[in-house]
Structure formats: structure tokens, C-alpha cells
Design a protein around this motif. Structure first.
Motif, mmCIF file in Angstrom:
data_model
loop_
_atom_site.group_PDB
_atom_site.id
_atom_site.type_symbol
_atom_site.label_atom_id
_atom_site.label_comp_id
_atom_site.label_asym_id
_atom_site.label_seq_id
_atom_site.Cartn_x
_atom_site.Cartn_y
_atom_site.Cartn_z
ATOM 1 N N ILE A 3 -16.986 -9.861 -6.237
ATOM 2 C CA ILE A 3 -17.069 -10.677 -5.015
ATOM 3 C C ILE A 3 -17.415 -12.140 -5.299
ATOM 4 O O ILE A 3 -16.686 -13.042 -4.839
ATOM 5 C CB ILE A 3 -18.064 -10.050 -4.010
ATOM 6 N N PRO A 4 -18.493 -12.461 -6.039
ATOM 7 C CA PRO A 4 -18.790 -13.891 -6.250
ATOM 8 C C PRO A 4 -17.703 -14.619 -7.030
ATOM 9 O O PRO A 4 -17.482 -15.825 -6.811
ATOM 10 C CB PRO A 4 -20.120 -13.864 -7.019
ATOM 11 N N LEU A 5 -17.016 -13.935 -7.918
ATOM 12 C CA LEU A 5 -15.914 -14.561 -8.640
ATOM 13 C C LEU A 5 -14.788 -14.938 -7.685
ATOM 14 O O LEU A 5 -14.262 -16.061 -7.726
ATOM 15 C CB LEU A 5 -15.389 -13.611 -9.719
ATOM 16 N N LEU A 6 -14.409 -14.004 -6.822
ATOM 17 C CA LEU A 6 -13.333 -14.262 -5.876
ATOM 18 C C LEU A 6 -13.740 -15.333 -4.867
ATOM 19 O O LEU A 6 -12.919 -16.184 -4.487
ATOM 20 C CB LEU A 6 -12.954 -12.959 -5.177
ATOM 21 N N GLN A 7 -14.985 -15.307 -4.449
ATOM 22 C CA GLN A 7 -15.468 -16.351 -3.535
ATOM 23 C C GLN A 7 -15.423 -17.721 -4.194
ATOM 24 O O GLN A 7 -15.129 -18.725 -3.536
ATOM 25 C CB GLN A 7 -16.882 -16.011 -3.070
ATOM 26 N N TYR B 26 -0.762 -13.860 -11.208
ATOM 27 C CA TYR B 26 -1.789 -13.846 -10.163
ATOM 28 C C TYR B 26 -1.477 -14.935 -9.140
ATOM 29 O O TYR B 26 -1.217 -16.078 -9.511
ATOM 30 C CB TYR B 26 -3.191 -14.066 -10.751
ATOM 31 N N ARG B 27 -1.516 -14.540 -7.868
ATOM 32 C CA ARG B 27 -1.313 -15.482 -6.770
ATOM 33 C C ARG B 27 -2.555 -15.494 -5.876
ATOM 34 O O ARG B 27 -3.353 -14.560 -5.883
ATOM 35 C CB ARG B 27 -0.084 -15.085 -5.942
ATOM 36 N N TYR B 28 -2.662 -16.541 -5.066
ATOM 37 C CA TYR B 28 -3.825 -16.679 -4.198
ATOM 38 C C TYR B 28 -3.904 -15.543 -3.175
ATOM 39 O O TYR B 28 -4.994 -15.095 -2.808
ATOM 40 C CB TYR B 28 -3.789 -18.033 -3.498
ATOM 41 N N SER B 29 -2.751 -15.064 -2.712
ATOM 42 C CA SER B 29 -2.781 -13.939 -1.772
ATOM 43 C C SER B 29 -3.400 -12.707 -2.409
ATOM 44 O O SER B 29 -4.081 -11.918 -1.733
ATOM 45 C CB SER B 29 -1.371 -13.630 -1.266
ATOM 46 N N ASP B 30 -3.187 -12.521 -3.703
ATOM 47 C CA ASP B 30 -3.820 -11.423 -4.442
ATOM 48 C C ASP B 30 -5.338 -11.572 -4.410
ATOM 49 O O ASP B 30 -6.085 -10.606 -4.218
ATOM 50 C CB ASP B 30 -3.294 -11.422 -5.882
ATOM 51 N N VAL B 31 -5.819 -12.800 -4.587
ATOM 52 C CA VAL B 31 -7.263 -13.066 -4.516
ATOM 53 C C VAL B 31 -7.804 -12.688 -3.143
ATOM 54 O O VAL B 31 -8.856 -12.029 -3.019
ATOM 55 C CB VAL B 31 -7.553 -14.553 -4.822
ATOM 56 N N LEU B 32 -7.116 -13.103 -2.077
ATOM 57 C CA LEU B 32 -7.570 -12.794 -0.725
ATOM 58 C C LEU B 32 -7.634 -11.291 -0.489
ATOM 59 O O LEU B 32 -8.584 -10.777 0.122
ATOM 60 C CB LEU B 32 -6.654 -13.458 0.302
ATOM 61 N N LEU B 33 -6.630 -10.577 -0.981
ATOM 62 C CA LEU B 33 -6.603 -9.127 -0.780
ATOM 63 C C LEU B 33 -7.636 -8.418 -1.654
ATOM 64 O O LEU B 33 -8.238 -7.422 -1.226
ATOM 65 C CB LEU B 33 -5.200 -8.584 -1.048
ATOM 66 N N MET B 34 -7.860 -8.922 -2.868
ATOM 67 C CA MET B 34 -8.920 -8.345 -3.701
ATOM 68 C C MET B 34 -10.277 -8.543 -3.057
ATOM 69 O O MET B 34 -11.122 -7.638 -3.057
ATOM 70 C CB MET B 34 -8.891 -8.952 -5.109
ATOM 71 N N LEU B 35 -10.511 -9.732 -2.498
ATOM 72 C CA LEU B 35 -11.796 -9.998 -1.849
ATOM 73 C C LEU B 35 -11.977 -9.109 -0.621
ATOM 74 O O LEU B 35 -13.065 -8.560 -0.394
ATOM 75 C CB LEU B 35 -11.903 -11.466 -1.467
ATOM 76 N N ALA C 273 -9.268 -17.655 -15.076
ATOM 77 C CA ALA C 273 -10.207 -16.748 -15.736
ATOM 78 C C ALA C 273 -11.056 -15.990 -14.719
ATOM 79 O O ALA C 273 -11.304 -14.788 -14.877
ATOM 80 C CB ALA C 273 -11.097 -17.536 -16.698
ATOM 81 N N ALA C 274 -11.493 -16.669 -13.664
ATOM 82 C CA ALA C 274 -12.309 -16.005 -12.648
ATOM 83 C C ALA C 274 -11.501 -14.951 -11.896
ATOM 84 O O ALA C 274 -12.002 -13.864 -11.592
ATOM 85 C CB ALA C 274 -12.867 -17.039 -11.671
ATOM 86 N N THR C 275 -10.235 -15.261 -11.608
ATOM 87 C CA THR C 275 -9.384 -14.304 -10.906
ATOM 88 C C THR C 275 -9.156 -13.051 -11.729
ATOM 89 O O THR C 275 -9.295 -11.921 -11.228
ATOM 90 C CB THR C 275 -8.029 -14.955 -10.563
ATOM 91 N N GLU C 276 -8.823 -13.229 -13.009
ATOM 92 C CA GLU C 276 -8.527 -12.035 -13.807
ATOM 93 C C GLU C 276 -9.787 -11.251 -14.138
ATOM 94 O O GLU C 276 -9.749 -10.018 -14.217
ATOM 95 C CB GLU C 276 -7.759 -12.385 -15.073
ATOM 96 N N LEU C 277 -10.921 -11.923 -14.297
ATOM 97 C CA LEU C 277 -12.166 -11.185 -14.501
ATOM 98 C C LEU C 277 -12.492 -10.346 -13.264
ATOM 99 O O LEU C 277 -12.942 -9.198 -13.378
ATOM 100 C CB LEU C 277 -13.316 -12.137 -14.814
ATOM 101 N N ALA C 278 -12.250 -10.903 -12.080
ATOM 102 C CA ALA C 278 -12.451 -10.115 -10.861
ATOM 103 C C ALA C 278 -11.538 -8.896 -10.853
ATOM 104 O O ALA C 278 -11.946 -7.790 -10.459
ATOM 105 C CB ALA C 278 -12.191 -10.986 -9.636
ATOM 106 N N ARG C 279 -10.309 -9.080 -11.311
ATOM 107 C CA ARG C 279 -9.365 -7.939 -11.382
ATOM 108 C C ARG C 279 -9.865 -6.886 -12.373
ATOM 109 O O ARG C 279 -9.705 -5.676 -12.145
ATOM 110 C CB ARG C 279 -7.984 -8.443 -11.794
#
Length: 411
Positions: free
Chosen positions: A128-132, A283-292, A110-116
Motif C-alpha cells: 500500500i505505501p509503495l503504491l500510494q 507496468y501502466r498507471y492503471s495497473d497501479v490503481l487496480l493494485m492499490l 522500482a516502487a511499482t514492481e516491488l508492490a507487485r
């Protein structure tokens, strides 16, 4: 239709959950409610990015008046999406990567997709705080890029944050997209290890433009793109011979070479036609890193973005290789966008990335102009991408059934 089927199911759950009179623990109730809210938000996010404002149905349909609603504004839909994901984050458990959580939505999902969602709205500071927070939840990059997508690694894989679960067999829960990605052929034996007439193949063919976007030494190229070598029979049917690497590939004389997305190719396949265990990553973790990295760069923290970007590049190029050092915001913006393209190739991220970064019209029209010079079958009016074309038309059947709907501009 698929999105609204999902919305209908989640609305039924949310409206009826508090009326259940048998004993249910607060933890179970919260998990069910959190999953339902996150799924409803997921479906509405899919709708709003593709159609703009849509009818906002938030309760079980129990009479015709509930079914025929006017379109809400895109802002109203986004407000509901953000509210549902926020509630879900508060209700759902942290990921624990156990068998009991296989396929389930967690706080990390949920946090990842809300950040997206916030990225789509260019609200980088809120993302940013969601991805962190997701980075602190135990996710990690799978050591070898190609192994991420191997069905034998699909559950318990700490890189996968959210994927569509499939199961081979006779339950009706199998996937078949690798059959659509490999070439159309009357005999798949030399590709898939099982022989049948593949009439649905030939989709999602890697382009020259994509191949040219990979840097030298990027292991993701070989992991993502493959070549099926073959010949044409008397009826011009493609007859496969073997699957080979696309790296530095030049077709031998007399060979017809067809590209395909190798990322999802793990033979041999079961004797049941078009039936695999392959999951689809959302959603993958690499996507999170690149979004951040993107969010930090867009908020003036370019130097802080580099470690997250370079984590992804280290896996692709090897330790100490391929590292980005520039802290110029404009240059880093281009680098991060390119990184998303090659890291997430064939995972349905590119088109919305182009739209949300205001590049869709220029990039797609330029690609179309080059393609029309290369392929004579493309009509002059093709690849005429305008602002109106960045949203789909509301389907005709929906317009006919619901007179309250208004069509999108340009259709």
C-alpha cells in the motif's frame, strides 16, 4: 537464459562500479546502481514466479565454481528481490517524463514492481505505501484507452511506468509481435499495408471466454479485440479482405472471420518485414490503481478502494458511468479481479494473477473442460492443471550442465 543474461550484466556493473577511477558524480553513480539493482530484481522476479527457487547469482562469474550453483529457496530469492528493489527506490530519481529518461528505470518503476512482488506474496499491507507513493509521482491515465499503445505516444506517455523499448529500422532493435498476433496468411497487404508471407501469425487469439467477460458499453472491448475478415483459397490459405470491429460482430455469409489483439495494431507498417516501433508495456498507471484498490480491499478498507477502481472504470465507460459502489469485501474482490482481466488483456498479467489469487487450477481446468467439448482436437489429458504445473520444469539443458540442480516436483 534471457533472465540470466540480464542478471550477469547487472552483476558485472554492480561489482565493477565502485572500482571505476574516473570522475563520476554521485547522482550518475546512484542512477546506474539503482537501475542495475532494479533490473536484477526484475529478472529474478520473472524467474521465481515461473520456476520457484533458482540459483541466486549475485556477483560476476569469473571462474567455473561461480557458474554452477544449487537452487536457493523461493523465499531467499524473494528476499533478494525485495532488497534490490528497496535499494533501487532509494537510489533512483523521480520520473520526469523527459526524453532523457526514455526507457530508463525510475523510482516509480522500482516502487511499482516491488508492490507487485508484495502482491505475489499476499503482503498487501507492505504494498500500500509503495503504491500510494507512485500516485504522487506525476503519473496519470491517458485520456483514451486505445491511444495508450499507439507508437506515436510511446514516450512521454504518463501512463507508462515501465515498457520494453523497440525501434524500427536496421539496428536490430525492432519489435514484431503484431505479426504474431495477426492471422497467418500468404499476403498481409490488407491487414498491415505491406505485402509479405506471414508464416508466424495466428498466436494469442481472443477466446469466447474473454469476449464474454466485457460488459456492455466498455470501450476497452473495441480497443482490444479486432476481426480480420477474409476467405480461404483453394489451398485453404487465409486471404484477408479487411479489418473490422469486433463489437456485436456476426460474420457475413461466405466470410471467414479471425480474431486478433487489436490493442497493438497501428498500421501501416514499414516495408521491412516484421519490423515495428511498438513498445511492450510491462507496468501502466492503471495497473497501479487496480493494485492499490485490491490491497485496500484485502486489508479491510473496501470503501477506500472504490475511488481508485472507479478511476479506471470511468475512462472505460465514460464520466459518471460504470461506477462500482459495493463495499462488500468478497464482491469487490471479484469485481477488481475482473477489472484487471479486461483492463490488462493481452499484457501478460492474467496467468500470474490466477496463480497468486489461488484460482489457476479451478479456472484453467474449467476452461479446459469447456474447450474439450467445443474443440475435438484437444486430447483428454490436456488442461490437466495441478499444483505442480503452476511452475515450469527446469530446462533439461540446465539440468545436464549443472548437476547441483534439482528438478521441480511432477517433472
Amino acid at each position: 537464459q534471457a533472465d540470466y543474461n540480464g542478471i550477469s550484466r547487472t552483476n558485472v556493473i554492480l561489482d565493477r562500479l565502485d572500482k571505476i577511477n574516473f570522475t563520476m558524480s554521485d547522482a550518475d553513480r546512484n542512477q546506474i546502481m539503482g537501475q542495475a539493482k532494479a533490473l536484477r530484481a526484475h529478472y529474478y522476479f520473472d524467474l521465481v514466479v515461473n520456476y520457484g527457487g533458482v540459483p541466486l547469482s549475485l556477483h560476476e562469474v569469473i571462474n567455473p565454481a561461480d557458474a554452477y550453483l544449487p537452487r536457493s529457496s523461493a523465499d531467499s530469492v524473494y528476499t533478494q528481490i525485495i532488497a534490490d528493489f528497496t535499494d533501487a527506490i532509494n537510489l533512483l530519481p523521480l520520473p520526469d517524463f523527459s526524453a532523457s529518461q526514455t526507457g530508463r528505470i525510475t523510482k516509480g518503476t522500482a516502487a511499482t514492481e516491488l508492490a507487485r512482488v508484495y502482491l505475489q506474496r499476499k503482503n498487501y499491507a507492505s504494498a500500500i505505501p509503495l503504491l500510494q507513493s507512485v500516485i504522487q509521482m506525476g503519473y496519470s491515465l491517458f485520456p483514451n484507452y486505445r491511444d495508450i499503445f499507439n507508437p506515436t505516444n510511446k514516450n512521454g506517455n504518463k501512463e507508462i511506468i515501465f515498457d520494453v523499448q523497440f525501434q524500427s529500422g536496421t539496428t536490430g532493435q525492432s519489435s514484431n509481435f503484431i505479426y504474431r498476433f495477426t492471422p497467418k496468411t500468404p499476403n498481409t497487404l490488407n491487414i498491415l499495408g505491406v505485402s509479405f508471407n506471414n508464416t508466424i501469425g495466428g498466436w494469442d487469439v481472443p477466446t469466447d471466454d474473454l469476449l464474454n467477460s466485457y460488459e456492455s458499453g466498455d470501450s476497452r472491448f473495441d480497443a482490444s479485440v479486432g476481426i480480420v475478415e477474409g476467405t480461404l483459397d483453394a489451398n485453404t490459405n487465409f486471404i484477408p479482405i479487411d479489418v473490422v470491429s469486433a463489437v456485436n460482430y456476426v460474420a457475413p455469409p461466405g466470410i471467414v472471420a479471425k480474431r486478433f489483439p487489436r490493442k497493438f495494431y497501428y498500421p501501416p507498417y514499414p516495408a521491412l518485414n516484421q519490423n515495428t516501433d511498438q513498445n511492450w508495456p510491462l507496468y501502466r498507471y492503471s495497473d497501479v490503481l487496480l493494485m492499490l484498490a485490491e490491497c485496500l480491499n484485502e486489508t479491510g478498507k473496501s470503501s477506500d478502494a472504490l475511488p481508485f477502481l472507479n478511476q479506471v472504470r470511468t475512462r472505460a465507460f465514460g464520466a459518471g458511468k460504470g461506477q462500482v459502489t459495493t463495499t462488500d469485501q468478497a464482491s469487490l474482490r471479484t469485481i477488481i479481479f475482473h477489472e484487471r482481466r479486461v483492463e490488462l488483456a493481452f499484457e501478460n498479467k492474467r496467468y500470474q494473477d490466477l496463480i497468486r489469487t489461488d484460482q489457476a487450477i479451478s479456472v484453467l481446468n474449467a476452461y479446459g473442460a469447456a474447450s474439450k467439448l467445443q474443440f475435438s482436437y484437444l486430447l483428454p489429458q490436456s488442461y490437466n492443471v495441478t499444483q505442480d504445473r503452476l511452475l515450469y520444469a527446469i530446462p533439461l539443458r540446465e539440468m545436464q550442465q549443472n548437476p547441483k540442480l534439482v528438478q521441480n516436483p511432477g517433472y
